[in-house]
Scaffold this active site. Structure first.
Site, PDB file in Angstrom:
ATOM      1  N   LYS A  80     -17.695  12.601  -3.643  1.00  0.00           N
ATOM      2  CA  LYS A  80     -16.333  11.716  -3.142  1.00  0.00           C
ATOM      3  C   LYS A  80     -16.059  12.445  -1.649  1.00  0.00           C
ATOM      4  O   LYS A  80     -17.063  14.036  -1.600  1.00  0.00           O
ATOM      5  CB  LYS A  80     -15.295  12.298  -4.031  1.00  0.00           C
ATOM      6  N   GLY A 182      -1.477  -6.791  -4.975  1.00  0.00           N
ATOM      7  CA  GLY A 182      -2.276  -6.768  -3.262  1.00  0.00           C
ATOM      8  C   GLY A 182      -3.952  -7.014  -4.297  1.00  0.00           C
ATOM      9  O   GLY A 182      -3.623  -8.203  -4.762  1.00  0.00           O
TER      10      GLY A 182
HETATM   11  P1  NAD Z   1      -3.626  -2.772  -2.556  1.00  0.00           P
HETATM   12  O1  NAD Z   1      -2.940  -1.443  -1.588  1.00  0.00           O
HETATM   13  O2  NAD Z   1      -3.672  -3.730  -1.883  1.00  0.00           O
HETATM   14  O3  NAD Z   1      -2.574  -3.679  -3.763  1.00  0.00           O
HETATM   15  C1  NAD Z   1      -1.130  -2.247  -3.994  1.00  0.00           C
HETATM   16  C2  NAD Z   1      -0.303  -3.115  -4.387  1.00  0.00           C
HETATM   17  O4  NAD Z   1       1.026  -2.681  -5.166  1.00  0.00           O
HETATM   18  C3  NAD Z   1       0.931  -3.556  -3.134  1.00  0.00           C
HETATM   19  O5  NAD Z   1       1.633  -5.005  -2.502  1.00  0.00           O
HETATM   20  C4  NAD Z   1       2.246  -2.700  -2.921  1.00  0.00           C
HETATM   21  O6  NAD Z   1       3.021  -3.427  -2.103  1.00  0.00           O
HETATM   22  C5  NAD Z   1       2.465  -2.844  -4.455  1.00  0.00           C
HETATM   23  N1  NAD Z   1       2.819  -1.668  -5.040  1.00  0.00           N
HETATM   24  C6  NAD Z   1       3.125   0.263  -5.110  1.00  0.00           C
HETATM   25  N2  NAD Z   1       4.408  -0.005  -5.561  1.00  0.00           N
HETATM   26  C7  NAD Z   1       4.624  -0.953  -6.564  1.00  0.00           C
HETATM   27  C8  NAD Z   1       5.559  -0.847  -7.140  1.00  0.00           C
HETATM   28  N3  NAD Z   1       6.128   0.523  -7.912  1.00  0.00           N
HETATM   29  N4  NAD Z   1       5.946  -1.382  -8.504  1.00  0.00           N
HETATM   30  C9  NAD Z   1       5.608  -2.815  -7.520  1.00  0.00           C
HETATM   31  N5  NAD Z   1       4.418  -3.147  -6.819  1.00  0.00           N
HETATM   32  C10 NAD Z   1       4.012  -1.586  -6.376  1.00  0.00           C
HETATM   33  O7  NAD Z   1      -4.422  -2.245  -3.406  1.00  0.00           O
HETATM   34  P2  NAD Z   1      -5.387  -2.435  -4.318  1.00  0.00           P
HETATM   35  O8  NAD Z   1      -6.769  -2.372  -3.627  1.00  0.00           O
HETATM   36  O9  NAD Z   1      -4.978  -3.701  -4.968  1.00  0.00           O
HETATM   37  O10 NAD Z   1      -5.929  -1.044  -5.731  1.00  0.00           O
HETATM   38  C11 NAD Z   1      -4.438  -1.708  -6.185  1.00  0.00           C
HETATM   39  C12 NAD Z   1      -4.913  -0.339  -7.602  1.00  0.00           C
HETATM   40  O11 NAD Z   1      -6.370  -0.673  -7.663  1.00  0.00           O
HETATM   41  C13 NAD Z   1      -4.246   0.876  -6.260  1.00  0.00           C
HETATM   42  O12 NAD Z   1      -4.680   1.708  -7.366  1.00  0.00           O
HETATM   43  C14 NAD Z   1      -6.296   1.140  -6.570  1.00  0.00           C
HETATM   44  O13 NAD Z   1      -6.588   2.696  -6.306  1.00  0.00           O
HETATM   45  C15 NAD Z   1      -6.970   1.073  -8.073  1.00  0.00           C
HETATM   46  N6  NAD Z   1      -8.000  -0.062  -7.418  1.00  0.00           N
HETATM   47  C16 NAD Z   1      -8.725  -0.405  -6.625  1.00  0.00           C
HETATM   48  C17 NAD Z   1      -9.978  -1.108  -6.767  1.00  0.00           C
HETATM   49  C18 NAD Z   1     -10.702  -2.501  -5.778  1.00  0.00           C
HETATM   50  O14 NAD Z   1     -11.264  -2.549  -5.337  1.00  0.00           O
HETATM   51  N7  NAD Z   1      -9.034  -2.500  -4.459  1.00  0.00           N
HETATM   52  C19 NAD Z   1     -10.657  -0.500  -6.994  1.00  0.00           C
HETATM   53  C20 NAD Z   1     -10.338   0.646  -7.702  1.00  0.00           C
HETATM   54  C21 NAD Z   1      -9.082   0.757  -8.408  1.00  0.00           C
END
Ligand code: NAD
Length: 370
Positions: A80, A182
Site C-alpha cells: 500500500k 454509495g
Molecule cells: P462511497 O463513498 O461511494 O459510499 C459510502 C456511502 O456511505 C456514502 O454514500 C455516504 O454518504 C454513506 N455513509 C457514510 N456514513 C454513513 C452512515 N453513518 N450511515 C449511512 N450512510 C453513511 O464508498 P464505496 O466505494 O461505496 O465504499 C463503501 C465501503 O466499502 C467503504 O468502507 C470502502 O472502503 C469499502 N470498499 C469499497 C470497495 C469498492 O470497490 N468501492 C472495495 C472494497 C471495500
C-alpha cells in the site's frame, strides 16, 4: 517505537520513503509481503496530522492487503502507499508523476492503484511514469470502477452466510438492512432487490436514498435505526468501526455481511463478542475482495465476465472460513486470518524448487580472491 521496530512488528519486507521537494511529494510505500507475488494495493492521499500516523496507516493497510489477496486465491502480495497531503488542495500532475517514478523504481515489487483521496485522473498521471499500476479507466483498456464487482462479491457472500444459517441461500423475503448507498451499497441493494429481499436502506446523504429508491424496492429508514431495526441481515457499506460495544448490544440480526472495510472496531474484542452472541460475521476483507479481484484481472488483460466469475469464488471461501471457525471454535475473522496464513506458507515454500527460469538475477558462484 522506532521505525525499524514498527516495520519488524508485523514482518513488513520493505518500506520506502519518497520525497520530491519541487512537486511537494511526501509518500511512503509499504510492502508487507511478496511471498505470493508482487504486492498490490492502492495509494491513499490524506492530510495526516503527524508523519507517524501516515506510517502506522500504510503499514496496517499493506498487511491487510496480504491477507485479502491470499484468501481471494490471488498470486499477489500485500502493499500500500500513502501520499501525505490535502487531496482537495495539493494535487498536481507532477506530484503524481513523481510518485509514479518511485513506483517504477521498485521494478514491480509494488503495483499501485486507486484508494481514498485518489481519482482515476490522478492514477492516469501515475501511469505516465510506470507500468506497475492498475485500476485505470475502461477507455484506456483498464478495469474502471471496481464497485460493481465488489458489490457482486458481497451479494454472493451474503448468500453463503444465508446458506449456513437457514440451510439455503435464497434471500427472498429476508429482512436486510443496507447501511450506505454509495458505489458499493447501491449495486448491492439492486442485487438484493432483484431477489425480492425485504430491504431497508439508509444513507446520511438523503439524495442517495432518493436516487436508490428509483431502482430498488425498499423502505427508507433513518441512519440511526440500522442497529435497532429487527432484521435477519445487517449489511454495512459505509465507513469502518461500525461494529463496537454499543452496536453489538443493540443488534438483533443473525448475520453481519457487508462491503465496508475494517468493520470491527477491535478485531479481537468485537469478533469474539459477535461469536458469543451467535451472530455470523462475514470477515470484511473476505467478502469485499471483489474490488481487488477486479483490478488484479487487469494485469492479465481485463475481462469483466472473468472478474465476476472469480468473485463468485467468495461463496466457497466464506463457507470454508465458517467451517473452520466452527471446527476450531474461533471467531470467523480469526479463521480467515488462519486460512490466509496457511495459503501463504504452503505456496511460498514451492519457490525452493528451481525451475530454470526463476528470475535469479545474481551470480551462481563466488570467486575467491586470494
Ligand atoms: P462511497 O463513498 O461511494 O459510499 C459510502 C456511502 O456511505 C456514502 O454514500 C455516504 O454518504 C454513506 N455513509 C457514510 N456514513 C454513513 C452512515 N453513518 N450511515 C449511512 N450512510 C453513511 O464508498 P464505496 O466505494 O461505496 O465504499 C463503501 C465501503 O466499502 C467503504 O468502507 C470502502 O472502503 C469499502 N470498499 C469499497 C470497495 C469498492 O470497490 N468501492 C472495495 C472494497 C471495500
Amino acid at each position: 517505537m522506532s521505525i525499524f521496530e514498527a516495520i519488524a512488528q508485523h514482518e513488513h519486507e520493505q518500506v520506502v520513503f519518497c520525497q520530491d521537494k519541487e512537486s511537494g511529494l511526501k509518500a511512503i510505500i509499504a510492502i508487507h509481503s511478496t511471498e505470493l507475488g508482487p504486492s498490490l494495493g492502492g495509494v491513499r492521499m490524506w492530510h495526516y496530522q503527524k508523519e507517524e500516523d501516515a506510517l502506522r496507516d500504510v503499514l496496517r493497510l499493506a498487511r491487510g492487503m496480504t491477507y485479502k489477496a491470499s484468501v481471494a486465491g490471488l498470486n499477489l502480495g500485500g502493499g500500500k502507499a500513502v501520499i501525505i497531503g490535502n487531496p482537495c488542495a495539493e494535487k498536481s500532475e507532477v506530484l503524481f508523476r513523481s510518485f509514479g517514478r518511485f513506483v517504477e523504481g521498485l521494478a514491480g515489487r509494488y503495483i499501485t492503484a486507486e484508494d481514498v483521496g485518489i481519482t482515476v485522473k490522478d492514477i492516469e498521471h501515475v501511469r505516465l511514469e510506470t507500468k506497475y499500476v492498475c485500476g485505470i479507466s475502461e477507455s484506456l483498456g483498464g478495469s474502471g470502477d471496481p464497485s460493481p464487482v465488489t458489490a457482486y462479491g458481497v451479494y454472493v457472500g451474503i448468500k453463503a452466510c444465508a446458506h449456513e444459517v437457514w440451510g439455503n441461500d435464497s434471500l427472498q423475503g429476508k429482512r436486510i438492512v443496507v447501511q450506505g448507498l454509495g458505489k458499493v451499497g447501491l449495486h448491492l441493494a439492486e442485487h438484493l432487490s432483484n431477489e425480492e429481499a425485504e430491504l431497508f436502506i439508509t444513507d446520511i446523504n438523503p439524495e442517495k436514498v432518493t436516487a436508490a429508491l428509483k431502482t430498488v424496492k425498499a423502505t427508507a429508514i433513518k441512519p440511526e435505526e440500522v442497529f435497532t431495526l429487527k432484521a435477519d441481515i445487517f449489511s454495512p457499506n459505509a465507513l469502518g468501526a461500525v461494529i463496537c460495544d454499543e452496536s453489538i448490544n443493540k443488534l438483533q440480526c443473525a448475520i453481519i455481511a457487508g462491503g465496508a472495510n475494517n468493520q470491527l472496531e477491535s478485531e479481537q474484542i468485537h469478533g469474539e463478542l459477535l461469536k458469543q452472541k451467535g451472530i455470523l460475521y462475514a470477515p470484511d476483507y473476505v467478502i469485499n475482495a471483489g474490488g481487488l479481484i477486479n483490478v488484479a484481472n487487469e494485469l492479465e488483460g481485463y475481462s469483466r465476465d472473468r472478474a465476476l466469475k472469480q468473485a463468485d469464488g467468495i461463496y466457497e471461501v466464506l463457507k470454508k472460513i465458517i467451517k473452520t471457525s466452527k471446527e476450531a471454535d474461533i471467531p470467523t475473522h480469526e479463521a480467515s486470518n488462519k486460512l490466509a496464513e496457511e495459503r501463504i506458507r504452503s505456496i511460498s515454500r514451492l519457490s525452493r524448487y528451481y525451475t530454470g527460469h526463476s528470475g535469479y538475477a545474481g551470480k551462481f558462484s563466488f570467486l575467491y580472491n586470494k
